[in-house]
Design an enzyme around this catalytic site. Structure first.
Site, PDB file in Angstrom:
ATOM      1  N   ASP A 225       0.821  -1.204   0.000  1.00  0.00           N
ATOM      2  CA  ASP A 225       0.000   0.000   0.000  1.00  0.00           C
ATOM      3  C   ASP A 225       0.861   1.262   0.000  1.00  0.00           C
ATOM      4  O   ASP A 225       1.839   1.348   0.748  1.00  0.00           O
ATOM      5  CB  ASP A 225      -0.867  -0.030   1.279  1.00  0.00           C
ATOM      6  N   GLU A 299       1.360  -0.402  -4.995  1.00  0.00           N
ATOM      7  CA  GLU A 299       0.346   0.626  -5.252  1.00  0.00           C
ATOM      8  C   GLU A 299       1.029   1.979  -5.228  1.00  0.00           C
ATOM      9  O   GLU A 299       1.394   2.472  -4.166  1.00  0.00           O
ATOM     10  CB  GLU A 299      -0.739   0.608  -4.176  1.00  0.00           C
TER      11      GLU A 299
HETATM   12  C1  LIG Z   1      -3.020   6.084  -2.569  1.00  0.00           C
HETATM   13  C2  LIG Z   1      -3.367   5.919  -1.133  1.00  0.00           C
HETATM   14  O1  LIG Z   1      -3.488   6.893  -0.435  1.00  0.00           O
HETATM   15  N1  LIG Z   1      -3.543   4.669  -0.708  1.00  0.00           N
HETATM   16  C3  LIG Z   1      -3.753   4.288   0.640  1.00  0.00           C
HETATM   17  C4  LIG Z   1      -2.698   4.899   1.487  1.00  0.00           C
HETATM   18  O2  LIG Z   1      -2.849   4.673   2.801  1.00  0.00           O
HETATM   19  C5  LIG Z   1      -4.041   5.221   3.252  1.00  0.00           C
HETATM   20  C6  LIG Z   1      -4.017   5.085   4.703  1.00  0.00           C
HETATM   21  O3  LIG Z   1      -3.537   3.819   5.032  1.00  0.00           O
HETATM   22  C7  LIG Z   1      -5.230   4.505   2.604  1.00  0.00           C
HETATM   23  O4  LIG Z   1      -6.429   5.053   3.036  1.00  0.00           O
HETATM   24  C8  LIG Z   1      -5.138   4.628   1.121  1.00  0.00           C
HETATM   25  O5  LIG Z   1      -6.086   3.819   0.510  1.00  0.00           O
END
Ligand SMILES: CC(=O)N[C@H]1CO[C@H](CO)[C@@H](O)[C@@H]1O
Ligand SMILES: *[C@@H]1O[C@H](CO)[C@@H](O)[C@H](O)[C@H]1NC(C)=O
Ligand SMILES: *[C@@H]1O[C@H](CO)[C@@H](O)[C@H](O)[C@H]1NC(C)=O
Ligand SMILES: *[C@@H]1O[C@H](CO)[C@@H](O)[C@H](O)[C@H]1NC(C)=O
Ligand SMILES: *[C@@H]1O[C@H](CO)[C@@H](O)[C@H](O)[C@H]1NC(C)=O
Ligand SMILES: [Ca+2]
Ligand SMILES: [Ca+2]
Length: 579
Positions: A225, A299
């Protein structure tokens, strides 16, 4: 090796690349990765919240889709300020989702169906309720050093202020003061998500142990993530002070919003790539043991040049699948065939030649595919995702054409929506509409749960748009999806080459071919009729036979058309085989 001398020429001609030789593909190169948002997939115990046993009970459905790998959004222990992306114990299952035993059962049953399980790694931060953060607050030095702290500054009026102007993704300062410590901690996401300090080798080791722990439970890999936020700039390079970020050119004039600043010090830092390469080494330890390759997916919403860096550098290997978000960020229902072609070619052009592309059109953070592209294009977009060379990714419900649900301000729970404190405009940032429960049937709560209230409301329209009715009807998005998946197993789509054309402003088409087998896929992005000449593709002539059509089409499987004049109706999409 005999193909190598002609290969560069072919690539020049076609502008696309697929694996040059007919390698034996790894499991992850020939499957579809199906994303499950566990909270919304299937509730087994009637509390209105999806859970692990719910997923286990639906493995037959996933198997019938023809999917070989499921990726679960976070299932770890969490206070759920950000629905599992705020982890309080990286080594435990969140109690609403079940037990470790339930998890092992899920993995074993999935394996019996030939389905691999991939988990979400959320390395950027922990929950403020994690033992690590709690220990840090108590003054335990080891855990204090797990986080990013700073004294802040005293302004001219003698008031304490955050160290600099950095902003959280969810609005407001990225720094939060803690009395107990007398310092500010950094949180790039919500206040309840303190960032981990990757400049501390203990944190690096800890996260590698998290990876090993779950691989030992039998999982096949991780989706990582928000990885580009791992590292912040090293303040030692700035005399011990975290520097302000510059105001972004073309910002929306809202100084509280994350996009107000240009994130040159909190995103895409060079060290991040090398951290990810080290995680690849960890999964390779496991492959060395049992011969089974594990998969890493990253990601990252960043420039294409930064995205493809996650593949690795030279001999150093990174992730096999940096998510390609171009079909989310670059195109939608207003795009022309040319726009679609350009969005697809982008990743193909920048990825290393010996690596796979991947195709993503939705996830738990984005408006659903059927909403962004319109319901008429559901099958056409699935044709693109499943029949282009590379790995297909499906967010749960895309196979049915599920659309965004309506979630009122009262029912909104996503911090990205709630933090706006704006009962009107929250809809622009809330991710709840893409997270409404999976639509299984026309029964109560769409068959998702027997509870009187589900954690998010079920989208309206589920009485007709659901898995059961699509499985029972002869023509449905689900049936098209299954047919595409079946076709995807053939050599043409596993190993064949690829080229694409915008036949006009509206009609996008691509050709896949392997030896003498040739297929052409056509997607009309518009409500217009056309007659297209497919002989613009080399080696396409004579007749083409209809293999798969979208649900609106009145063409019949097996029907033949002359390559020089194929009629295409409004929003029609089809797969044709050169006869
Ligand atoms: C792109 C993005 O912000 N993805 C994740 C990043 O982390 C946050 C908090 O953990 C998530 O809410 C997001 O989906
Ligand atoms: C879908 O329908 C087929 C019969 O057409 C049936 O065998 C199968 O069990 C159904 N799938 C699900 C998940 O209900
Ligand atoms: C964690 O942060 C949230 C705000 O996101 C706050 O409401 C809560 O009190 C904090 N908990 C602890 C233990 O610090
Ligand atoms: C990026 O980091 C790596 C590993 O620490 C280092 O070898 C490389 O020189 C750095 N590159 C740049 C451009 O700073
Ligand atoms: C066209 O077909 C011929 C004969 O099968 C083949 O040699 C050639 O490589 C094909 N060209 C393309 C671009 O498909
Ligand atoms: Ca439940
Ligand atoms: Ca960070």
């Amino acid at each position: 090796m005999k193909a190598t001398c002609i290969l560069p020429l072919l690539l020049l001609l076609t502008g696309g690349s697929t694996k040059p030789k007919e390698d034996i593909l790894e499991w992850w190169e020939e499957t579809i990765v199906y994303q499950i948002y566990p909270r919304s997939f299937k509730d087994s115990d009637g509390d209105g919240i999806g859970d692990l046993n719910g997923i286990t009970s639906k493995l037959n459905y996933i198997h019938e889709l023809g999917v070989g790998a499921i990726w679960l959004s976070p299932i770890f222990q969490s206070p759920m300020y950000d629905f599992g992306y705020d982890i309080s114990d990286f080594y435990a299952i969140h109690d609403e989702y079940g037990t470790m035993e339930d998890f092992v059962t899920l993995v074993n049953k999935a394996n019996e169906f030939g389905i691999k399980v991939i988990l979400d790694l959320v390395p950027n931060h922990t929950s403020n309720e994690s033992m690590w953060f709690q220990e840090a607050l108590k003054g335990n030095e080891k855990y204090y050093n797990y986080f990013v702290w700073d004294d802040g500054i005293i302004d001219e009026n003698g008031n304490r202020q955050p160290p600099n102007n950095w902003l959280s993704h969810f609005r407001g300062s990225a720094w939060e003061y803690r009395e107990e410590v007398g310092q500010y901690y950094l949180h790039q996401f919500v206040i309840g998500q303190p960032d981990l300090n990757y400049r501390n080798p203990d944190v690096v080791d800890e996260m590698k142990n998290v990876i090993r722990f779950w691989l030992n439970k039998g999982i096949a890999g991780f989706r990582i993530d928000a990885v580009n936020c791992l590292f912040e700039v090293d303040k030692q390079l700035f005399g011990g002070v975290y520097p302000d970020e510059p105001i972004a050119i073309g910002n929306d004039g809202d100084p509280g919003s994350h996009s107000y600043l240009d994130h040159i010090y909190t995103k895409d830092q060079n060290e991040t790539y090398y951290m990810v390469y080290q995680w690849r080494d960890v999964i390779e330890e496991f492959r060395a043991d049992d011969g089974m390759p594990r998969l890493l997916m990253s990601e990252v919403y960043a420039s294409i040049q930064d995205v493809v860096r996650y593949f690795g550098e030279g001999e150093i290997k990174g992730v096999q699948m940096p998510f390609n978000f171009d079909l989310i960020t670059d195109v939608d229902d207003s795009s022309s065939a040319n726009d679609i072609k350009r969005a697809i070619d982008k990743f193909m052009t920048y990825k290393p030649i010996d690596q796979n592309a991947n195709w993503v059109v939705g996830n738990h953070d984005q408006s659903r595919m059927a909403t962004r592209y319109g319901s008429s294009l559901v099958d056409g977009i699935n044709m693109i995702v499943l029949l282009l060379p590379g790995i297909g990714v499906t967010y749960m419900g895309e196979e049915l054409g599920m659309v965004d649900g309506y979630v009122s301000w009262e029912d909104t729970v996503d911090p990205a929506g709630c933090n706006t404190n704006d009962p009107i405009n929250y809809v622009k940032t809330s991710r709840d509409p893409a997270r409404t429960p999976f639509q299984w049937s026309a029964e109560k709560n769409a068959g998702f749960s027997t509870a009187d209230k589900t954690w998010l409301p079920v989208a309206t329209g589920y009485d007709t748009l659901n898995a059961e009715s699509q499985n029972n009807s002869r023509i449905s998005h689900l049936k098209v999806y299954q047919a595409l998946n079946e076709l995807r197993k053939s050599k043409v789509f596993r190993h064949g080459r690829y080229e694409s054309l915008a036949l006009n402003n509206d009609v996008f088409a691509f050709r896949r071919w392997y030896k003498s087998h040739i297929y052409v896929v056509i997607v009309n992005m518009r409500q217009t009729e056309h007659t297209v000449d497919l002989t613009y593709f080399e080696n396409v002539s004579g007749n083409l036979k209809v293999a798969i059509v979208n649900i609106q089409s009145d063409k019949v499987i097996g029907q033949k058309f002359k390559a020089t004049s194929v009629p295409v109706s409004a929003y029609e999409s089809m797969v044709l085989k050169v006869d």
